[in-house]
Write a protein that holds these residues in place. Structure first.
Motif, short mmCIF file in Angstrom:
data_model
loop_
_atom_site.label_atom_id
_atom_site.label_comp_id
_atom_site.label_asym_id
_atom_site.label_seq_id
_atom_site.Cartn_x
_atom_site.Cartn_y
_atom_site.Cartn_z
N THR A 440 1.02 -1.13 -0.34
CA THR A 440 0.15 -0.10 0.19
C THR A 440 0.94 1.11 -0.42
OG1 THR A 440 -1.86 -0.88 1.39
CG2 THR A 440 -2.55 1.80 1.45
N TYR A 441 0.47 1.62 -1.01
CA TYR A 441 1.35 3.24 -1.09
C TYR A 441 0.49 4.99 -0.57
CZ TYR A 441 4.09 0.31 -3.79
OH TYR A 441 4.94 -1.11 -4.50
N LEU A 442 1.17 5.29 -0.17
CA LEU A 442 0.15 7.10 0.10
C LEU A 442 1.55 7.96 -0.47
CD1 LEU A 442 -0.82 8.73 1.81
CD2 LEU A 442 -0.35 8.26 3.77
N ILE A 443 -0.10 9.32 -0.68
CA ILE A 443 1.41 9.61 -1.06
C ILE A 443 0.33 10.73 -0.86
CG2 ILE A 443 2.03 11.71 -3.37
CD1 ILE A 443 2.07 8.73 -4.92
N MET A 444 1.02 12.28 -0.57
CA MET A 444 0.39 13.43 -0.07
C MET A 444 1.22 14.71 -0.41
SD MET A 444 -2.29 12.30 1.81
CE MET A 444 -2.84 13.99 3.18
N GLY A 445 0.63 15.46 -1.39
CA GLY A 445 0.84 17.06 -1.87
C GLY A 445 0.46 18.21 -1.39
N PRO A 446 0.83 18.95 -1.41
CA PRO A 446 0.30 20.26 -1.13
C PRO A 446 -1.36 20.63 -1.49
CG PRO A 446 2.39 20.76 -2.33
CD PRO A 446 2.42 19.36 -2.52
N TRP A 447 -2.05 19.74 -2.08
CA TRP A 447 -2.48 19.86 -3.20
C TRP A 447 -4.20 19.92 -1.72
CZ3 TRP A 447 -0.61 14.64 -4.46
CH2 TRP A 447 0.50 15.56 -5.07
N PRO A 448 -5.52 21.05 -2.53
CA PRO A 448 -6.33 20.70 -2.62
C PRO A 448 -7.49 19.77 -2.57
CG PRO A 448 -6.73 22.40 -4.27
CD PRO A 448 -4.62 21.45 -4.13
N HIS A 449 -8.42 19.48 -3.18
CA HIS A 449 -9.56 18.42 -3.29
C HIS A 449 -9.21 17.75 -4.84
CE1 HIS A 449 -11.94 15.23 -2.68
NE2 HIS A 449 -13.01 15.68 -3.69
N GLY A 450 -8.56 18.35 -5.84
CA GLY A 450 -8.35 18.92 -7.15
C GLY A 450 -6.27 18.97 -6.80
N THR A 451 -5.06 17.71 -7.10
CA THR A 451 -4.12 17.49 -6.82
C THR A 451 -3.84 17.48 -8.12
OG1 THR A 451 -5.30 14.97 -6.96
CG2 THR A 451 -5.15 15.69 -4.65
N GLY A 452 -2.23 17.79 -7.64
CA GLY A 452 -1.22 17.53 -8.64
C GLY A 452 -0.74 18.41 -8.66
N ALA A 453 -0.88 19.52 -8.51
CA ALA A 453 -0.64 21.24 -9.14
C ALA A 453 0.60 21.85 -8.00
CB ALA A 453 -1.75 22.04 -9.79
N ALA A 454 1.46 22.49 -9.25
CA ALA A 454 2.84 23.20 -7.83
C ALA A 454 1.90 24.45 -6.69
CB ALA A 454 3.85 23.84 -8.88
N GLN A 455 1.08 25.19 -6.70
CA GLN A 455 0.13 26.06 -7.04
C GLN A 455 -0.59 25.59 -5.88
OE1 GLN A 455 0.32 26.36 -9.79
NE2 GLN A 455 2.92 26.65 -9.53
N CYS A 456 -1.30 26.44 -4.46
CA CYS A 456 -2.24 26.27 -4.01
C CYS A 456 -3.39 27.27 -3.89
CB CYS A 456 -2.28 24.67 -2.95
SG CYS A 456 -3.95 24.65 -2.08
N GLY A 457 -4.06 27.70 -3.64
CA GLY A 457 -4.44 29.26 -3.46
C GLY A 457 -3.41 30.35 -3.85
N ASP A 458 -3.43 31.31 -2.75
CA ASP A 458 -1.79 31.88 -3.00
C ASP A 458 -1.11 31.57 -2.83
OD1 ASP A 458 -2.09 34.80 -3.05
OD2 ASP A 458 -1.62 34.48 -1.23
N ALA A 459 -0.55 29.98 -2.67
CA ALA A 459 0.83 29.38 -2.88
C ALA A 459 0.84 28.63 -3.39
CB ALA A 459 0.25 28.26 -0.47
N ASP A 460 2.55 29.60 -3.93
CA ASP A 460 3.46 28.61 -4.72
C ASP A 460 4.76 27.24 -4.10
OD1 ASP A 460 5.57 27.60 -6.46
OD2 ASP A 460 4.85 29.52 -8.24
#
Length: 750
Positions: A440-460
């Motif tokens: 079982t693998y787990l990946i947790m990024g700095p993302w909202p419900h729509g995952t995978g981008a380098a930006q989230c809201g006002d943060a890069d």
């Protein structure tokens, strides 16, 4: 005399020659390509040599290793055979055998004395036979073997390229797949093709099941079909082109099972079936796996939670307005909406500006669904079940209640720190890792419900934060459905993004450069995390020593003037998403000025001094508060913030508790006005580096709107209140009623 050897593809040295004995060592593991040579001598004057180029990946977790296993049998000629675990097919040395390109699976290598102990996944890419004269000399034999090896490697490379390029297109068709009760579900079937014509043969299958219209999956399905998969995109029961009635989540288990087994039985299927998808499409994977379909072989599940009541319907017992908004969007694309354009237009009008609709009483909002019977029923049930009862303990809504039923297959789970299902994803990983033998693998990024981008809201978070999820999915399924090597699935099962460490300047896109880096771990939370307490103290301070002197701060909570939602894990259209500065603006719904939220009279703020050394956290955050109110029921909220030296207050995590549920989410208990109570508020999990000079801040209040519906403070039924009232709420600190924040701090070495 016989011998068996493994030789690295980059060198011809060590090739088997008559009389050679070779011991396989750990250095052979993980080599992308190795050459297998074997020799069998007997009465024949022209013994047969066989060379096969294979791809090799490390032993599965818990499997046998290579080291110390000697593969030779001096007593008699080798009867070397290759036995596929999933099939009785057998090939003997000396036989003419050329497996199909791409033929793969788990294999055991055996000699005539039994199992050698080698148990790894191989992929044949070339196989051929040479007849060589015997007795011409050792040096001559070595030269011939080297040439054979080079030829094998060249042919292997060509075949690998040919395999990748052999599907230049896909072929799609739609079928109606019958479920066990006769209801038929519309299913698009994408098959590998050349020039648009489907290629005959059997392939592994990947299934998506969606309530959002299967047509939206066409791009990913076509891509996977060109990679050698048959892909099914299916509308869930009662949605779009499928028959039946729609009730979110509850029907997906048996329908998923039936679809998996139907797919495995088709002439284009090799019997290995994987499931894929995000959000609802991940929840329905879990539900189907609870019935253990025999042919389910792997799951790729993104942002799918564990406890729908706590994560989306009534987190902390407070009604989340995101679920009514979801039902509204779903109704707007329902069968009834397609048949009644005027009703659909009304729903679309509300969705463009949902604020007036969300401000209505919950029972008034119900009437919006009157012409949409499936959605009327779902919204009515939401209102009638504000407690955690049997309605929320069904398999479709309550994954964590059925962990032991879920089939043990390789699984990849992915989410982000700003995803509202993040905590459920983490719980699922911990349970699967504990209960299952498959990886079982787990990946947790700095993302909202729509995952995978380098930006989230006002943060890069930097380019390194971005993730190509389609390629990751392909590699995952190539590994577990085709037996190919994997570069992304490392030895450590956990990969998480530690946010923070950026310079805080504005990047080219105008976002705050918060930065961060990927880290790996063997478990979640990472090993050696220790819990540090930060106590609320007089003077709006957060300190590491419990204050001896007791005190309290109070504020008035007005449900008609709630604290606006600015970022975080939840949101509705129009609210700033994800990572945001906790600063009001007239553009933000609910804001009446441009002040920081911490300056509101109904927000209590507690901060550390500027940090002299960085502090990194990774894990779950909890807040324990001693509180009181003059109301029979109210809410308390808490928010963790990373404060930059210039005052920028970046939200990291937040949570809430509806006080009637402080003892149990199944049995509400009113408060006694003025009596202190000790409550715990989970803020969920995150991973962040508080840099030197930053402050750790905790903000406490009683509302977060429109993330949650404000508490009317009257003690009336949650969804049937008749009036609203102000409440005077208090938070204690120090002495016997010490309130504190608990942070999961990483050791300096980590």
């Amino acid at each position: 005399m016989s011998a068996l050897s493994f030789v690295k593809s980059t060198s011809a040295t060590g090739a088997a020659v008559p009389g050679t004995t070779f011991t396989v060592t750990e250095t052979a593991i993980g080599v992308p390509t190795v050459a297998l040579t074997s020799e069998s001598s007997g009465a024949s004057a022209s013994p047969t040599y066989r060379t096969s180029a294979i791809h090799c990946s490390p032993c599965p977790r818990g499997g046998q290793g290579f080291k110390g296993n000697r593969y030779n049998n001096p007593a008699r000629s080798a009867a070397l055979s290759c036995t596929r675990i999933l099939s009785p097919a057998m090939v003997n040395v000396g036989e003419q055998f050329a497996p199909d390109v791409g033929f793969q699976g788990p294999w055991n290598w055996r000699n005539n004395r039994g199992t050698t102990g080698l148990n790894i996944r191989h992929k044949f890419v070339a196989s051929y036979t040479y007849e060589l004269p015997f007795g011409k000399g050792r040096r001559w034999m070595e030269r011939i073997m080297r040439r054979c090896l080079l030829l094998a490697l060249g042919l292997a490379s060509w075949l690998t390229w040919a395999q990748q390029a052999r599907f230049d297109s896909h072929h799609s068709s739609t079928v109606m797949v019958a479920m066990r009760d006769g209801v038929r579900l519309a299913t698009d079937v994408y098959r590998p093709a050349r020039a648009g014509r489907p290629v005959e043969g059997r392939f592994p299958v990947i299934i998506y099941r969606t309530p959002y219209n299967k047509n939206g999956l066409a791009k990913d399905a076509a891509f996977l079909a060109r990679q050698g998969y048959v892909v099914l995109a299916q509308d869930c029961r009662g949605r779009f082109a499928s028959e039946g009635r729609f009730y979110a989540f509850v029907n997906e288990g048996r329908d998923g099972y039936d679809t998996i087994e139907w797919a495995a039985a088709q002439p284009w299927s090799d019997g290995r079936v994987g499931t894929a998808g995000a959000s609802y499409l991940a929840w329905d994977q879990y539900h189907a796996a609870m019935y253990r379909p025999p042919h389910l072989a792997a799951m790729f599940a993104l942002v799918g939670g564990a406890d729908f009541y706590q994560e989306y319907a009534y987190p902390g017992g407070a009604p989340n307005l995101g679920w009514p908004a979801w039902l509204l969007r779903s109704a707007a694309t329902s069968r009834e909406a397609a048949q009644a354009p005027e009703s659909a237009a009304r729903l679309q009008s509300i969705l463009k500006d949902p604020w007036q609709w969300l401000a209505l009483h919950p029972r008034q909002r119900l009437e919006t669904f009157r012409n949409f019977p499936d959605h009327f029923r779902m919204y009515r049930d939401l209102l009638e079940h504000p407690e955690f009862d049997q309605a929320w303990r069904q398999r479709g809504f309550y994954v964590k209640g059925y962990y032991r039923d879920i089939k043990d297959v390789p699984t990849l789970l992915l989410s982000g720190w700003y995803d509202y299902f993040a905590e459920g994803v983490l719980e699922n990983f911990q349970a699967f890792a504990r209960l299952h033998k498959s990886p079982t693998y787990l990946i947790m990024g700095p993302w909202p419900h729509g995952t995978g981008a380098a930006q989230c809201g006002d943060a890069d978070f930097g380019a390194q934060a971005a993730l190509d999820q389609t390629r990751l999915m392909l590699e995952f399924f190539d590994h577990f459905l085709k037996g190919q090597p994997s570069n992304s699935l490392g030895r450590e099962p956990v990969r998480y993004f530690l946010m923070g460490g950026g310079d805080g300047a504005r990047g080219a896109g105008g976002r705050l450069r918060h930065g961060g880096q990927w880290r790996t771990a063997s478990s979640w939370p990472p090993a050696s995390v220790h819990t540090s307490r930060y106590y609320l103290a007089a003077g709006a301070r957060l300190i590491t020593q419990a204050p001896s002197e007791q005190g309290a701060r109070s504020f008035v909570f007005d449900p008609d003037n709630p604290v606006p939602t600015i970022g975080g894990r939840y949101g509705v259209p129009g609210t700033p998403p994800c990572a945001q500065n906790q600063l009001c603006s007239p553009k933000i719904p609910g804001c009446k000025d441009a002040r920081p939220l911490a300056e509101r009279e109904d927000v209590l703020s507690y901060s550390t001094p500027p940090l002299e050394t960085p502090i990194a956290i990774a894990g779950q955050i909890r807040v324990t508060l001693w509180v009181a109110s003059d109301a029979p029921d109210t809410d308390f909220t808490a928010k963790l913030v990373d404060v930059y030296p210039d005052g920028y207050a970046l939200i990291l995590a937040d949570g809430q508790i509806r006080m009637r549920y402080r003892e149990s989410f199944s049995r509400p208990t009113p408060m006694k006005p003025g009596q202190p109570y000790c409550v715990q508020i989970p803020l969920g999990s995150t991973a962040n580096l508080f840099a030197r000079g930053h402050r750790i801040r905790l903000e406490v209040s009683s509302s977060n709107y429109p993330k949650f519906e404000p508490n009317p403070n009257t003690g009336e039924p949650v969804t049937a209140w008749t009036r609203r009232a102000k409440a005077r709420n208090s938070v204690y600190h120090g002495g016997r009623r010490a309130s504190f924040l608990e942070l999961p701090v990483l050791t300096q070495a980590q």
